[in-house]
Design a protein around this motif. Sequence first.
Motif, short mmCIF file in Angstrom:
data_model
loop_
_atom_site.label_atom_id
_atom_site.label_comp_id
_atom_site.label_asym_id
_atom_site.label_seq_id
_atom_site.Cartn_x
_atom_site.Cartn_y
_atom_site.Cartn_z
N GLU A 98 -0.19 0.49 -5.13
CA GLU A 98 1.26 0.37 -4.88
C GLU A 98 1.92 1.66 -5.33
OE1 GLU A 98 4.53 -0.08 -4.05
OE2 GLU A 98 4.23 -2.26 -4.17
N ASP A 99 2.71 2.27 -4.45
CA ASP A 99 3.32 3.55 -4.80
C ASP A 99 4.59 3.39 -5.63
OD1 ASP A 99 4.29 2.48 -2.33
OD2 ASP A 99 5.44 4.32 -2.04
N GLU A 100 5.25 2.23 -5.54
CA GLU A 100 6.47 2.05 -6.33
C GLU A 100 6.12 1.69 -7.77
OE1 GLU A 100 9.81 -0.23 -4.39
OE2 GLU A 100 8.38 -0.13 -2.74
N ARG B 61 4.46 -1.69 -9.55
CA ARG B 61 3.12 -1.54 -10.13
C ARG B 61 3.12 -2.02 -11.58
NH1 ARG B 61 2.50 3.78 -8.76
NH2 ARG B 61 2.51 4.44 -10.93
N ARG B 62 4.14 -1.61 -12.32
CA ARG B 62 4.23 -2.01 -13.73
C ARG B 62 4.41 -3.51 -13.84
NH1 ARG B 62 1.39 0.14 -16.74
NH2 ARG B 62 2.38 -1.01 -18.40
N ALA C 166 -3.34 2.21 -8.90
CA ALA C 166 -3.46 3.34 -7.98
C ALA C 166 -2.13 3.49 -7.26
CB ALA C 166 -4.58 3.09 -6.98
N ALA C 167 -1.65 4.73 -7.12
CA ALA C 167 -0.34 4.97 -6.51
C ALA C 167 -0.44 5.39 -5.04
CB ALA C 167 0.41 6.03 -7.31
N ILE D 145 -4.91 -5.77 -4.74
CA ILE D 145 -3.54 -6.06 -4.32
C ILE D 145 -3.04 -4.77 -3.69
CG2 ILE D 145 -1.21 -6.67 -5.04
CD1 ILE D 145 -2.43 -8.31 -7.29
N LEU D 146 -2.70 -4.85 -2.39
CA LEU D 146 -2.42 -3.64 -1.62
C LEU D 146 -1.03 -3.67 -1.00
CD1 LEU D 146 -3.58 -1.10 0.00
CD2 LEU D 146 -4.19 -2.76 1.76
N ASP D 147 -0.25 -2.66 -1.32
CA ASP D 147 1.06 -2.50 -0.67
C ASP D 147 0.81 -1.93 0.72
OD1 ASP D 147 3.81 -2.24 -0.25
OD2 ASP D 147 3.77 -0.18 -0.97
N LEU D 148 1.48 -2.47 1.74
CA LEU D 148 1.24 -1.98 3.10
C LEU D 148 1.94 -0.65 3.36
CD1 LEU D 148 1.39 -5.23 5.26
CD2 LEU D 148 -0.62 -3.87 4.69
#
Length: 227
Positions: A9-11, A15-16, A32-33, A51-54
């Motif tokens: 997740e880039d945000e 993520r936190r 991972a960002a 867990i993957l952000d699209l």
Amino acid sequence: LGALILVIEDEREIRRYLTVALEGLGHSVIEAATAREGQQAMIARRPDIVILDLGLPDRDGQDVIRDFREWSHTPIIVLSARDRETDKVEALENGADDYLTKPFSALELAARIKVALRHRAGSEMAGEPVFRQDGLMVDLSARAVTLDGEAVHPTPIEYKLLTTLIRHAGKVLTHGQLTKEIWGRHSPDSNQGLRIHTQHLREKLKDDPLAPRFIITEPGIGYRFKV
Ligand code: CA
């Protein structure tokens, strides 16, 4: 028992949030960002769940799912926005196991993780010829269904629908996946047949779609058997 969970997740805030929530549930987290960092962690650390952000900065999340699925069965839960139903359907059909709609609660996260860990074993229903839940009994060897002790008589298609849903209990199945499973073909254009059979099955199970005891509708996506 804690699992090792990879969060891509880039945000930073999300993520936190995920890390704190997952650690609170007793799991260990790898953060991972970017898709690249995620892929490296996937190979090096072999997590139990991803867990993957699209929406990642360096790569389309759908491509990441397709890549992972070429060599890994690790459950993938995607993160998506509320109005992106087609993205969720695509992700599920690319091989993701489930999704969380942003913003999501720690409770929803815990429920999805629990189901993913159970399905990771890949042994749902294996050696379990009789499924029992909340007054429903499905005897898979005798092909018999009872509800609160009374016999239920599903048609062959309704029975196939029911057993497909309970085999994946807790997990969402898209209209396309269910259609393919039941009729052996993929027809995303029309979900009318599926909708009618689901309605009939619900009537036989005395299941109210507005307050489901068994079958939950995921609008624009598919159905999920309640756990
Ligand atoms: Ca993002």
